[in-house]
Scaffold this motif. Structure first.
Motif, PDB file in Angstrom:
ATOM      1  N   ASP A 122       0.893  -1.170   0.000  1.00  0.00           N
ATOM      2  CA  ASP A 122       0.000   0.000   0.000  1.00  0.00           C
ATOM      3  C   ASP A 122       0.925   1.211   0.000  1.00  0.00           C
ATOM      4  OD1 ASP A 122      -1.307   2.253   1.272  1.00  0.00           O
ATOM      5  OD2 ASP A 122      -2.821   0.928   2.138  1.00  0.00           O
ATOM      6  N   SER A 125      -0.556   6.647  -2.485  1.00  0.00           N
ATOM      7  CA  SER A 125      -1.776   7.054  -1.785  1.00  0.00           C
ATOM      8  C   SER A 125      -1.952   8.543  -1.505  1.00  0.00           C
ATOM      9  CB  SER A 125      -1.885   6.262  -0.465  1.00  0.00           C
ATOM     10  OG  SER A 125      -1.760   4.893  -0.711  1.00  0.00           O
ATOM     11  N   PRO A 126      -1.957   9.359  -2.572  1.00  0.00           N
ATOM     12  CA  PRO A 126      -2.221  10.789  -2.392  1.00  0.00           C
ATOM     13  C   PRO A 126      -3.719  11.028  -2.147  1.00  0.00           C
ATOM     14  CG  PRO A 126      -1.968  10.282  -4.720  1.00  0.00           C
ATOM     15  CD  PRO A 126      -1.725   8.999  -3.971  1.00  0.00           C
ATOM     16  N   ASN A 127      -4.072  12.278  -1.978  1.00  0.00           N
ATOM     17  CA  ASN A 127      -5.458  12.617  -1.692  1.00  0.00           C
ATOM     18  C   ASN A 127      -6.074  13.430  -2.823  1.00  0.00           C
ATOM     19  OD1 ASN A 127      -5.206  11.443   0.958  1.00  0.00           O
ATOM     20  ND2 ASN A 127      -3.970  13.239   1.463  1.00  0.00           N
ATOM     21  N   HIS A 136       4.413  11.966  -0.461  1.00  0.00           N
ATOM     22  CA  HIS A 136       3.855  10.972  -1.381  1.00  0.00           C
ATOM     23  C   HIS A 136       4.914  10.497  -2.378  1.00  0.00           C
ATOM     24  CE1 HIS A 136      -0.027  13.146  -0.266  1.00  0.00           C
ATOM     25  NE2 HIS A 136      -0.140  11.939   0.229  1.00  0.00           N
ATOM     26  N   HIS A 162      -4.054   3.598  -2.059  1.00  0.00           N
ATOM     27  CA  HIS A 162      -5.142   3.851  -1.109  1.00  0.00           C
ATOM     28  C   HIS A 162      -5.446   5.354  -1.131  1.00  0.00           C
ATOM     29  CE1 HIS A 162      -7.410   2.489   2.515  1.00  0.00           C
ATOM     30  NE2 HIS A 162      -7.101   3.659   3.053  1.00  0.00           N
ATOM     31  N   GLY A 164      -6.936   8.945  -0.972  1.00  0.00           N
ATOM     32  CA  GLY A 164      -7.888   9.613  -0.077  1.00  0.00           C
ATOM     33  C   GLY A 164      -8.983  10.261  -0.904  1.00  0.00           C
ATOM     34  N   TYR A 317     -10.580   7.929   8.948  1.00  0.00           N
ATOM     35  CA  TYR A 317      -9.396   7.292   8.363  1.00  0.00           C
ATOM     36  C   TYR A 317      -9.140   5.904   8.978  1.00  0.00           C
ATOM     37  CZ  TYR A 317      -4.485   7.368   6.679  1.00  0.00           C
ATOM     38  OH  TYR A 317      -3.291   7.105   6.072  1.00  0.00           O
ATOM     39  N   ASP A 321      -9.203   2.073   7.407  1.00  0.00           N
ATOM     40  CA  ASP A 321      -8.056   1.167   7.429  1.00  0.00           C
ATOM     41  C   ASP A 321      -8.396  -0.171   8.079  1.00  0.00           C
ATOM     42  OD1 ASP A 321      -5.770   1.831   5.988  1.00  0.00           O
ATOM     43  OD2 ASP A 321      -5.326   3.503   7.322  1.00  0.00           O
ATOM     44  N   TYR A 339       2.535  -1.147   4.556  1.00  0.00           N
ATOM     45  CA  TYR A 339       2.033   0.224   4.411  1.00  0.00           C
ATOM     46  C   TYR A 339       3.211   1.175   4.389  1.00  0.00           C
ATOM     47  CZ  TYR A 339      -2.353  -1.834   6.127  1.00  0.00           C
ATOM     48  OH  TYR A 339      -3.465  -2.617   6.296  1.00  0.00           O
ATOM     49  N   THR A 341       4.224   4.784   4.506  1.00  0.00           N
ATOM     50  CA  THR A 341       3.855   6.195   4.751  1.00  0.00           C
ATOM     51  C   THR A 341       4.913   6.861   5.612  1.00  0.00           C
ATOM     52  OG1 THR A 341       2.722   6.146   6.892  1.00  0.00           O
ATOM     53  CG2 THR A 341       1.436   5.440   4.986  1.00  0.00           C
ATOM     54  N   GLN A 345       2.694   8.750  10.760  1.00  0.00           N
ATOM     55  CA  GLN A 345       1.490   7.926  10.858  1.00  0.00           C
ATOM     56  C   GLN A 345       1.713   6.652  11.665  1.00  0.00           C
ATOM     57  OE1 GLN A 345      -1.096   7.590   7.463  1.00  0.00           O
ATOM     58  NE2 GLN A 345      -0.165   9.330   6.427  1.00  0.00           N
ATOM     59  N   HIS A 348      -0.969   5.959  14.209  1.00  0.00           N
ATOM     60  CA  HIS A 348      -2.213   5.553  13.536  1.00  0.00           C
ATOM     61  C   HIS A 348      -2.180   4.053  13.232  1.00  0.00           C
ATOM     62  CE1 HIS A 348      -5.374   5.145  10.503  1.00  0.00           C
ATOM     63  NE2 HIS A 348      -4.463   4.671   9.667  1.00  0.00           N
ATOM     64  N   PHE A 349      -1.078   3.614  12.616  1.00  0.00           N
ATOM     65  CA  PHE A 349      -1.021   2.198  12.233  1.00  0.00           C
ATOM     66  C   PHE A 349      -0.908   1.283  13.451  1.00  0.00           C
ATOM     67  CE2 PHE A 349      -0.023   4.037   8.054  1.00  0.00           C
ATOM     68  CZ  PHE A 349      -1.018   3.381   7.329  1.00  0.00           C
TER      69      PHE A 349
HETATM   70  N1  ARG Z   1      -3.773   9.235   1.971  1.00  0.00           N
HETATM   71  C1  ARG Z   1      -2.885   9.111   3.081  1.00  0.00           C
HETATM   72  C2  ARG Z   1      -1.984  10.353   3.171  1.00  0.00           C
HETATM   73  O1  ARG Z   1      -1.902  11.117   2.240  1.00  0.00           O
HETATM   74  C3  ARG Z   1      -1.978   7.895   2.997  1.00  0.00           C
HETATM   75  C4  ARG Z   1      -2.705   6.565   2.989  1.00  0.00           C
HETATM   76  C5  ARG Z   1      -1.797   5.437   3.386  1.00  0.00           C
HETATM   77  N2  ARG Z   1      -2.442   4.146   3.372  1.00  0.00           N
HETATM   78  C6  ARG Z   1      -3.338   3.739   4.269  1.00  0.00           C
HETATM   79  N3  ARG Z   1      -3.862   2.528   4.116  1.00  0.00           N
HETATM   80  N4  ARG Z   1      -3.680   4.451   5.287  1.00  0.00           N
HETATM   81  O2  ARG Z   1      -1.363  10.563   4.189  1.00  0.00           O
END
Ligand code: ARG
Length: 585
Positions: A122, A125-127, A136, A162, A164, A317, A321, A339, A341, A345, A348-349
C-alpha cells in the motif's frame, strides 16, 4: 542454488547438534560477514552466546563446534579467534564454481522465494483535490522498490493506491464549488489541480467561519453518502481530475499501481463498527464510538481511544483502514500487508493494527507492517518548501532534475567536443534526472530525514545515480572498445581468480542474493543501494589494477566475464530500485 550463507548456516546447525545435542538444532549460529577480510569471509559468533547456557568457555565451545563442522567443500580449515569467534574463509575452487554457476543463471543466483505468497504493498496514496507532496513522492519511490524486489522473488504482489477520495471534506468542497464554479461539477477538464487546491483552501476557510455554509456542506455529505446523482457526478469529476495529475507523475517515474481508494471500503464501514461492538471492544467516549488502546496513553496518563465512529455519525481514516485490513486478508488472501507512509502515521497504524488484532481479524500467518520514512528537508534543514512557502509541486521538482541534468550534459559534451542528437540528450537527461531523484531517496536509510539537494544527487561522485549509471556505462565501454559481444562471450566462460582485487570483486558479486533476501525481510532498500555502490567501487579497483583487454588468454576472457557479470548485476540491482540503465551517457 542455496546462498553461501545459507549453506554455512545449515552446516553450523548440524555441527551444533553434533556437539551438544538435538535441542541445539534451532539455535541461531549467528553467522555474519567478517568485519575484516584479514579474518576470512564469514564469522560465526554463536560460541560466545552459548557460554552461559553451557557453562563453558566460549573458545572451548567454538572448538567443539569446529570439531563437528564439515565445510570442506566450501571453506578452508575454520579458525578460532579472539574470545571464540569461528572464522571461515571461502575456498578459491568454491568461489569459482559459484561464479560460473551464477553466470549461467539469468537471475544471477538469486533464488525464487521458497514460499511465494500474496503480498500487498500500500503505497503512494495521495489525496483527491490536494497536491501530491514530497511525502507521497517518497512513498511512491520506496513502495515501488519494495514491490519490485518482492515481485522478483516470485511473490504475488498487489500494488495498491489507497487514495484519499472520501470523507466530509468532499461535502465542503462540492458545496463551495456549487457557489463559485459549478461547471467543475458537471464538465470534465475545466479546472487544473492547482486551482482546485486553491478552491479547497478557500472552502475550508469558509467552512470554519460560516455556520450556515457548514450546514450546507453537511447536507452535501449526506447526499454523497446516499448516492444523489448530481453530487456523485461532481465527486467523480473531482476524482478524475486529480487522478490525471497523479498519473502524469506515475508515468514520469514509471510506476505501476492500481487504485483502490478509501471510498471502496465505504459500504463495509458499518459492519466493521458492528463487529467491534459484538466483540465487546467498542465503548462510548464523549459521544463517539471508540476502542481504547492498550499501552497508549496521553500526557495525563489517560488511555488513548481509537475513534471509529465520530460524534456526527461519520466514519474516519482509522475505520477505513480497519475495513481495508479485513478486506485484504479475507478477499485478497494477503499474507503480508505493507504500508509505506511517513513516520508521522506510526501511531495511527499501531492503533489500527492493535484493534484489528484484538478483534481477531489478523490470523497467525498474516503479517501487517508499517514501513515508515522520515521527512524530506531542504538545504536549510527545514521541511522542503518552495520560496512562497507552499509545498513543492512534484512535477516541477522532477522537471528541474531533468533540466539540470540536461545542462550538465550539454556542458560536458561541449568540453569533450562530442556530437550527440537532441533525442539522445533528452533521453539521457530524463533517465539520469529521474534516477537521481529516486536513488537519492532510496540510498538513505528510509527511517531518517534526508536533505534534498540537486547538487548532491546529480553529482558524478559518491553514492549517486549518475555515479552508478556511469559505472555501468564504463563497463559497456570495455565491450565496445574491445569489440566484445557479451552474449557471444557466453555464460559458460571459466572464471579463474588470481589477483586480490578479483577475489574482492568476486565475493561481492556472490552476495547479491543475501542482500536481496535482507531487503525482502527488512524492507530497507538502501541496503541494495549500498551493495551496488560497493560493487561499483570494487569493480573500479579491479579495473584499475587488473588489465582486461590487454591481458593474455585465458586471463583476458576470465576478466571479461567478471566485467560482464558486474554489469549484469548492476543492471538487475538498479532495475529492482526502479532505475533503468543506459548503454552510453
Ligand atoms: N492518503 C494518506 C496520506 O496522504 C496515505 C494513505 C496510506 N495508506 C493507508 N492505508 N492508510 O497521508
Amino acid at each position: 542454488m542455496n546462498s553461501t550463507q545459507e549453506q554455512l548456516r545449515v552446516k553450523l546447525s548440524q555441527a551444533l547438534v553434533g556437539a551438544f545435542g538435538e535441542e541445539f538444532a534451532t539455535v541461531d549460529p549467528i553467522l555474519v560477514a567478517a568485519s575484516n577480510p584479514k579474518f576470512g569471509d564469514y564469522q560465526a559468533n554463536v560460541a560466545l552466546s552459548l557460554s552461559k547456557k553451557l557453562g563453558q568457555q566460549p573458545r572451548a565451545i567454538a572448538q567443539a563446534i569446529t570439531d563437528k563442522l564439515d565445510v570442506t567443500d566450501i571453506c578452508e580449515q575454520p579458525e578460532i579467534a579472539g574470545p571464540g569467534f569461528i572464522n571461515l574463509r571461502l575456498k578459491t575452487d568454491y568461489l569459482q564454481a559459484q561464479l560460473n554457476s551464477i553466470q549461467a543463471d539469468p537471475r544471477l543466483g538469486v533464488a525464487v522465494a521458497k514460499h511465494p505468497q500474496r503480498e500487498i504493498v500500500d503505497f503512494s496514496s495521495p489525496n483527491i483535490a490536494k497536491e501530491m507532496h514530497v511525502g507521497h513522492l517518497r512513498s511512491t519511490i520506496i513502495g515501488d522498490a519494495i514491490a519490485r524486489v518482492l515481485e522478483f522473488l516470485g511473490h504475488d504482489v498487489i500494488r495498491i493506491n489507497h487514495v484519499g477520495d472520501w470523507g466530509t471534506q468532499f461535502g465542503m468542497l462540492i458545496a463551495y464549488l456549487r457557489e463559485v464554479k459549478p461547471e467543475v461539477l458537471t464538465t470534465a477538464d475545466v479546472i487544473d489541480l492547482g486551482d482546485l487546491v486553491e478552491l479547497y483552501r478557500q472552502a475550508k476557510k469558509r467552512f470554519d467561519a460560516d455556520e450556515v455554509f457548514k450546514e450546507t456542506a453537511r447536507q452535501e455529505v449526506v447526499k454523497l453518502q446516499s448516492g444523489a446523482a448530481d453530487t456523485l457526478q461532481g465527486w467523480k469529476l473531482l476524482c478524475e481530475q486529480s487522478r490525471k495529475e497523479f498519473q502524469k507523475i506515475y508515468d514520469s517515474l514509471n510506476i505501476q499501481i492500481s487504485e483502490r481508494g478509501e471510498s471502496f471500503y465505504n459500504p463495509l464501514l458499518p459492519g466493521i463498527v458492528e463487529d467491534l461492538a459484538n466483540s465487546g471492544l467498542l465503548e462510548e467516549n464523549q459521544g463517539a464510538q471508540v476502542v481504547f488502546l492498550e499501552g497508549f496513553s496521553n500526557k495525563e496518563g489517560e488511555p488513548l481511544p481509537l475513534i471509529v465512529k465520530k460524534t456526527d455519525g461519520g466514519y474516519n481514516y482509522a475505520t477505513t483502514d480497519l475495513a481495508a485490513i479485513c478486506y485484504r486478508i479475507q478477499q485478497d488472501a494477503a499474507k503480508r500487508i505493507i504500508y509505506v507512509t511517513d513516520a508521522g502515521q506510526a501511531s495511527h497504524f499501531a492503533g489500527v493494527f492493535q484493534v484489528a488484532r484484538r478483534a481477531g481479524w489478523i490470523p497467525e500467518d498474516v503479517e501487517v507492517v508499517h514501513v515508515p520514512f522520515g521527512l524530506v528537508l531542504g538545504e536549510d534543514g527545514k521541511r522542503l518548501r518552495t520560496r512562497s512557502s507552499d509545498t513543492v509541486r512534484l512535477q516541477d521538482l522532477l522537471d528541474e532534475a531533468i533540466a539540470r541534468t540536461r545542462a550538465d550534459l550539454e556542458t560536458r559534451f561541449q568540453e569533450e567536443e562530442r556530437q550527440e542528437t537532441p533525442d539522445f540528450i533528452n533521453h539521457v537527461a530524463k533517465v539520469v534526472g529521474i534516477s537521481a531523484v529516486k536513488y537519492a531517496d532510496l540510498s538513505q536509510n528510509r527511517t531518517n530525514d534526508y536533505k534534498f539537494s540537486f547538487d548532491r544527487m546529480l553529482s558524478l561522485k559518491g553514492n549517486t545515480a549518475p555515479y552508478m549509471l556511469y559505472a555501468y556505462v564504463r563497463i559497456q565501454g570495455i565491450s565496445r572498445k574491445g569489440n566484445i559481444d557479451w552474449e557471444k562471450l557466453g555464460t559458460d566462460t571459466q572464471i579463474t581468480l588470481q589477483a586480490e582485487a578479483e577475489f574482492t570483486l568476486a565475493k561481492h558479486l556472490l552476495q547479491l542474493d543475501e542482500v536481496i533476501s535482507e531487503v525482502e525481510k527488512d524492507l530497507l532498500p538502501h541496503r541494495l543501494c549500498e551493495y551496488l555502490y560497493n560493487l561499483s567501487e570494487k569493480f573500479n579497483k579491479f579495473f584499475e589494477s587488473c588489465p582486461v583487454l590487454k591481458s593474455e588468454e585465458p586471463v583476458r576472457t576470465s576478466r571479461l566475464a567478471l566485467c560482464s557479470l558486474t554489469a549484469r548485476t548492476l543492471k538487475l540491482g538498479l532495475s529492482l530500485l526502479g532505475i533503468e540503465v543506459l548503454e552510453r551517457m
